[in-house]
Scaffold this motif. Structure first.
Motif, short mmCIF file in Angstrom:
data_model
loop_
_atom_site.label_atom_id
_atom_site.label_comp_id
_atom_site.label_asym_id
_atom_site.label_seq_id
_atom_site.Cartn_x
_atom_site.Cartn_y
_atom_site.Cartn_z
N VAL A 242 -29.20 -13.76 -23.77
CA VAL A 242 -29.40 -13.79 -22.33
C VAL A 242 -28.29 -14.60 -21.65
CG1 VAL A 242 -30.96 -14.46 -20.46
CG2 VAL A 242 -31.90 -13.50 -22.56
N GLN B 88 -31.09 -28.23 -26.35
CA GLN B 88 -30.20 -27.22 -25.80
C GLN B 88 -30.83 -26.63 -24.55
OE1 GLN B 88 -29.63 -24.02 -28.56
NE2 GLN B 88 -27.48 -23.85 -28.11
N ILE B 89 -30.00 -26.27 -23.58
CA ILE B 89 -30.55 -25.65 -22.38
C ILE B 89 -30.36 -24.14 -22.47
CG2 ILE B 89 -30.28 -25.40 -19.88
CD1 ILE B 89 -29.73 -28.30 -19.69
N SER B 90 -31.40 -23.41 -22.15
CA SER B 90 -31.33 -21.97 -22.16
C SER B 90 -31.75 -21.48 -20.78
CB SER B 90 -32.29 -21.45 -23.23
OG SER B 90 -31.97 -20.15 -23.57
N ARG B 91 -31.00 -20.51 -20.23
CA ARG B 91 -31.33 -20.05 -18.89
C ARG B 91 -32.16 -18.77 -18.95
NH1 ARG B 91 -25.73 -19.24 -16.46
NH2 ARG B 91 -25.27 -19.19 -18.67
N GLY B 92 -33.09 -18.63 -18.04
CA GLY B 92 -33.86 -17.41 -17.94
C GLY B 92 -33.01 -16.31 -17.32
N LEU C 28 -35.87 -16.86 -25.94
CA LEU C 28 -35.04 -17.86 -26.63
C LEU C 28 -34.42 -17.28 -27.89
CD1 LEU C 28 -37.03 -21.24 -26.48
CD2 LEU C 28 -34.82 -20.76 -25.45
N TYR D 240 -35.97 -24.43 -21.18
CA TYR D 240 -35.78 -23.07 -20.65
C TYR D 240 -35.88 -23.15 -19.14
CZ TYR D 240 -36.38 -17.95 -20.44
OH TYR D 240 -36.23 -16.60 -20.20
N ARG E 184 -35.23 -21.51 -15.33
CA ARG E 184 -35.07 -20.26 -14.57
C ARG E 184 -33.64 -20.08 -14.09
NH1 ARG E 184 -38.27 -19.54 -9.31
NH2 ARG E 184 -37.68 -17.39 -9.47
N ASN E 185 -33.21 -18.86 -14.12
CA ASN E 185 -31.90 -18.48 -13.64
C ASN E 185 -31.68 -18.87 -12.17
OD1 ASN E 185 -29.42 -17.01 -13.88
ND2 ASN E 185 -30.36 -15.34 -12.74
N ALA F 236 -28.99 -15.30 -30.64
CA ALA F 236 -30.19 -15.82 -29.96
C ALA F 236 -29.86 -16.18 -28.51
CB ALA F 236 -30.71 -17.06 -30.68
N MET F 237 -28.59 -16.40 -28.22
CA MET F 237 -28.18 -16.77 -26.86
C MET F 237 -27.81 -15.54 -26.04
SD MET F 237 -28.64 -19.95 -27.00
CE MET F 237 -27.89 -20.67 -25.56
N GLN G 192 -25.34 -13.34 -19.07
CA GLN G 192 -25.16 -13.97 -17.76
C GLN G 192 -23.71 -14.36 -17.54
OE1 GLN G 192 -28.14 -16.87 -18.29
NE2 GLN G 192 -29.50 -15.98 -16.78
#
Lengths: 618, 162, 244
Positions: free
Chosen positions: B27, A295-299, A315, A256, A258-259, B24-25, B31
């Protein structure tokens, strides 16, 4: 096309071949391409170097490498000439022709680009002799300045993924967990929880599906260690996560980020793709039959999402609201399943521990805090940058010997650690040995590692107000004591800095803080009182001056100061032009200007613009 | 030029496909939608709710929870001022005040002609360069009050005043 | 079953039960504002905090609505510390929603000092304490999720999307029913139901009973019931009293 590896043996062979292929006599010009130096023009320096080297016909002898963060941010853009380890600082594109001609062609140093010793002014050639670096113990950051983050081969060159091979083939999950437990590694995100114990709890939790999470939300203002690690050496984090996944029995992982960290997202994404191509991540890792995907998730821009349950909510595609942790996330976390969340720096420590052993690792640091810690040393300090030091080093050593002390002949006033959850530490405690328990003992905490230095020109009441204002903007709003309490705290602090405070206000602050600490749902609210309470504890006289005398000793709080023209003002008129409210008028040649106090909004522009110290703040 | 509803729906469908219609994605989906559309128009939120079959309240709550999202059009140039601790200690407040005066807008808003949007950021992680002003993704470090006007001027329309 | 002690009284409880529910079954008073037996616990108001000590001796304060019972747990529901924190909590709420009868009542019971904290928004009459009972009811019981919490932090509000999008609302009034502070006002008059939320108000047409002529249910709610049950709208043409 990258070669797929099916065993530690193949990995070792590949490393050997990479090493032998690289001409050890070839000069490498390593230029920092981290976010900070890019802002200072290192991207253009890299281009200029490549062009000039080509033009000089020495491209076969010299490689220009866009590397990860060098850490000495105050002196960017940074360039390292290897293997001599020459450090050039504050390099600009106009310096490139001389650098290439003198150093790369003639083999001489360019004196003016070398780091000057603060006291003697003598120029220091080698990076490892520069005090900023010499006193650090760069275990995690060691390779950042030597590798190109886009290159997996660079990581392999330095024994990358060797720990993974060992963990998969020479150890079993239980042994790995025992090793991490024995090392004494504690979470580097702020919680300081024993990492090995957390892994064990997750492993033992009921359920077949488990998750590994890397917290790169790094919201603490002033902290950028995780950004640096993720940008500069993403594979070190991946390797730690894969080992953790194997030990815990998880097959899915999330990072996770940060944006606000686009380069970290880019480099981590690229690292995952390359690692998967080589069979170091994904299906059948190193031929062991173990699968693990990341997997990469962005804030989305929310400090509260650094809190583990809020992060997990995010998430899941929900608002980042924390929840009670009476049932730990190691039992019920992401999607109500056992989840092990660790900070970036924690994960990066894992390969070191596996490669060198728990005994070696626990030999570094103090009894309760093992290993090294990366701090972002920022604020009113000469050598701002990232420092990695063994636990147990004193604040004085970090701030004065590595940090070079306070610039501008100002006096040290306080250092703040732990971000908005931490506290202020005064000069009387400078010999404190930095570790988890010592920092907590004095009312602060380790937190993520932000270390903000303040001098005599900073107001400690203003700083307390700053943190509450920050948290007011960032709190999620779910629970009553944090939401309503922070609002009331903020109102009181505004009144105090406006000269309207009373001692009853101070008592109310203490009552509010007590309830927020105990009754808030999550760490944000529970630790919000720390900056305020430590400021009150160590700087009470300043608070009393604001409340009883309506005076700001540091001359910061706008409502309590005035800007005044001194007699030595020669009437140059710079401030007259700059004043946004036309509150300053010229009174004729060689006459001091006149400032209208009623029009003055105390923006400080005149003070900043005056080159002759003719403006006095009272 | 305003994008019409049909175009928005098409763009949203494309983005959702990229994320395998995985709610779930959310956010990340929002963006990318904001990236493509410049902001999050209500048609986009409606489309996400329809195609993913999740309550509109959930999409709206998430879109209003995170600071990265804007439900109103943003200005042509986006100005971000870092208000992190290290920047604060080095005078970020004064820089923000100076920018507010120069652009005549408050943080979280845009000027009426949508030339500039101003927003504060709670730490960009480039602390050695504080105070920092970012304009359209370009970092301007070690900001001084005097520098604010000249940097912003360079982005203004020729002959134009906000 | 686990054995635990609450306020010095020993008791047994099924595993998985929350301390709050066990205490209530023993007629022990613990104030709450954001919990309801039909809904999942939320932990927003913090009023139900109690002091606990685990079997291993670890003691702290927790919200009893979310703390599962444990073997050997010792609970104290009204110590001096607990009372002091509850007082501050209700005082904070009273500053947020001054002149609210329910909160003032609770405040009296908890020994609060009136106007201990200055009024939050002088002149603004908002009785919403952001307890989430309405949003959780709409999501978990009714299944419509027509309302939710919007924005973050101090700007947080309970509202319909965009503050004017009522499409998912079936005007059943469950939110008004469950609201502890009267922040959602429902009024049926002249064939129209008006629901007044903190942010705005909406009118809904009521359907008339075929038999007795009384206005008994919003037309929207009939449409929803028809859709959920698969029955035609006509199946709901008589009010509850006139049905066989």
């Amino acid at each position: 096309m990258l070669k797929r590896l099916n065993s530690p043996h193949e990995l070792e062979d590949l490393k050997k071949s990479i090493r032998s292929c690289r001409d050890l006599n070839k000069t490498v010009v390593s230029v920092c391409a981290g976010t900070g130096c890019i802002t200072l023009g290192s991207g253009e320096v890299i281009e200029a170097l490549r062009k000039e080297i080509d033009a000089q016909g020495i491209g076969h002898k010299v490689e220009v490498r866009a590397s990860g963060c060098h850490g000495f941010c105050e002196r960017g853009a940074l360039v390292n000439i290897l293997p001599q380890n020459i450090l050039y600082q504050r390099v600009k594109t106009q310096d490139v022709p001389e650098l290439v001609a003198k150093t790369l062609v003639e083999g001489q140093v360019v004196e003016r680009l070398l780091y000057p010793d603060i006291v003697t002014g003598k120029r220091i050639t080698r990076e490892d002799e520069v005090p900023f670096y010499a006193r650090q113990k760069r275990l995690l950051l060691e390779h950042s300045s030597r590798i190109d983050p886009q290159s997996i081969e660079d990581y392999l060159y330095f024994d990358g993924y060797k720990a993974l091979g060992k963990a998969l083939y020479a150890m079993d999950p239980q042994q790995i967990i025992e090793e991490v437990k024995a090392s004494g590694l504690r979470g580097r995100g702020g919680g300081g929880f024993l990492t090995g114990k957390k892994w064990e709890n997750t492993r033992d939790a009921h359920g077949d599906v488990k998750y590994i999470i890397c917290n790169c939300d790094e919201g603490d203002p002033g902290a950028y260690m995780d950004r640096s690690l993720m940008e500069s050496n993403p594979h070190s984090v991946l390797e730690g996560m894969i080992i953790g996944a194997f030990a815990i029995g998880a097959h899915e992982g999330y990072i996770y980020i940060r944006n606000e960290y686009p380069l970290a997202v880019k480099n981590a994404t690229n690292a995952i793709i390359k690692a998967e191509e080589m069979g170091l991540l994904g299906d059948n890792i190193l031929g062991k039959g173990f699968n693990f995907h990341i997997q990469i998730s962005r804030g989305g821009g929310a400090f509260v999402c650094g809190e583990s349950t809020a992060l997990m909510a995010s998430l899941e595609g929900k608002v980042g609201e924390p929840r009670a942790k009476y049932v730990h996330t190691s039992e019920k976390g992401l999607w109500e399943r056992p989840s092990n969340l660790n900070n970036v720096e924690t994960w990066a420590n894992v390969p070191l521990i596996i490669n060198n052993g728990a005994k070696w690792y626990s030999g570094i640091g103090t009894a309760g805090s093992k290993g090294t810690k990366i701090f972002s040393l920022v604020g009113k300090v000469r050598n701002t940058g990232l420092v990695e030091v063994p636990m147990g080093i004193t604040l004085r050593e970090i701030i004065f010997e590595i940090g070079g002390g306070i610039p501008g002949n100002k006096r040290f006033k306080a250092v703040q650690t732990g971000g908005p959850s931490g506290g202020f530490i005064p000069d009387t405690l400078l010999d404190l040995q930095v570790d988890f328990d010592e920092l907590t003992r004095v009312g602060s905490m380790m937190g993520s590692g932000a270390m903000i230095v303040m001098d005599e020109s900073n107001c400690m009441v203003d700083m307390a107000k700053y943190f509450i204002t920050f948290l007011l903007d960032e709190l999620c709003g779910k629970c009553l004591p944090c939401r309503e309490g922070m609002k009331q705290l903020h109102t009181i602090l505004i009144r105090i800095t406006n000269g309207e405070g009373t001692m009853a206000d101070v008592q109310m602050i203490e009552d509010l803080c007590s309830t927020m600490k105990t009754a808030s749902l999550c760490g944000l609210g529970q630790s919000a009182p720390n900056p305020v309470l430590t400021s009150l504890r160590y700087f009470r006289e300043e608070w009393e001056a604001h409340v009883l005398e309506k005076r700001c000793p540091a001359k910061v709080c706008k409502a309590l100061i005035t800007y005044n023209i001194s007699e030595k003002c020669p009437g140059c008129g710079l401030c007259v032009k700059a004043c946004p409210e036309t509150a300053i008028v010229s009174k004729g040649k060689k006459q001091p200007v006149e400032l209208d106090q009623i029009k003055c909004i105390r923006c400080g522009t005149c003070y900043d613009v005056c080159k002759l110290d003719a403006i006095v703040v009272k | 030029m305003k994008i019409d509803e049909a175009q928005i729906k098409t763009k949203v469908r494309g983005i959702l496909q990229k994320f395998n219609n995985n709610s779930a994605m959310l956010v990340g989906i929002l963006q990318d939608a904001q990236s493509e559309l410049g902001y999050l128009p209500h048609e986009a939120l409606h489309a996400i709710h329809e195609y993913l079959d999740i309550p509109l309240t959930r999409v709206y709550s998430v879109a209003t929870f995170f600071k990265a999202f804007s439900l109103v059009p943003l200005g042509k140039h986006q100005v971000h001022i870092c208000m992190g601790t290290a920047c604060h200690v080095r005078g970020a407040e004064k820089i923000l005040d100076s920018v507010k005066r120069e652009l005549c807008i408050e943080p979280g808003t845009s000027d009426k002609d949508l030339n500039f949007s101003l927003e504060t950021v709670n730490c960009l992680g480039a602390c050695a360069l504080g105070p920092i002003m970012v304009v359209d993704g370009k970092y301007h470090g070690n900001m001084k009050i005097e520098g604010v006007k000249s940097i912003l001027e360079s982005y203004k329309e020729p002959g134009g005043k906000i | 079953m686990v054995k635990l002690t609450i306020d010095g009284r020993q008791t047994e409880a099924k595993e998985g039960m929350m301390v709050l529910d066990v205490a209530r079954s023993m007629n022990i008073y613990i104030p709450t504002l954001c919990t309801h037996e039909a809904l999942s616990p939320y932990g927003a108001c913090r009023l139900c905090m109690v002091e606990i000590a685990t079997k291993s001796g670890r003691s702290r304060m927790v919200t009893s609505c979310l703390y599962p019972v444990e073997e050997g747990l010792t609970v104290q529901t009204n110590t001096q510390k607990v009372a002091a924190h509850r007082k501050i909590l209700i005082e904070l709420l009273m500053a947020r929603c001054p002149n609210n009868a329910v909160l003032m009542d609770l405040g009296r019971r908890l020994g609060a000092t009136p106007a201990f904290f200055p009024e939050e928004n002088p002149g603004k009459n908002n009785n919403c304490i952001l307890c989430g009972l309405c949003t959780r009811t709409c999501a978990e019981v009714v299944g419509q999720s027509a309302i939710s919490f919007v924005s973050r932090g101090i700007g947080r509000e309970m509202a319909v999307p965009f503050f004017d999008h009522w499409d998912a609302c079936i005007a059943c009034g469950s939110c008004s029913y469950v609201c502890p502070t009267g922040a959602i006002i429902l009024e049926d008059k002249d064939g129209v139901r008006s629901i007044k939320m903190p942010h705005n108000e909406k009118q809904f047409e009521l359907a008339q009973c075929e038999q007795c002529g009384s206005y008994w249910i919003p037309k929207r709610q009939i449409a929803w019931m028809a859709q959920k049950s698969g029955l035609p709208v006509e199946a709901f043409d008589k009010c509850m009293d006139c049905r066989d």
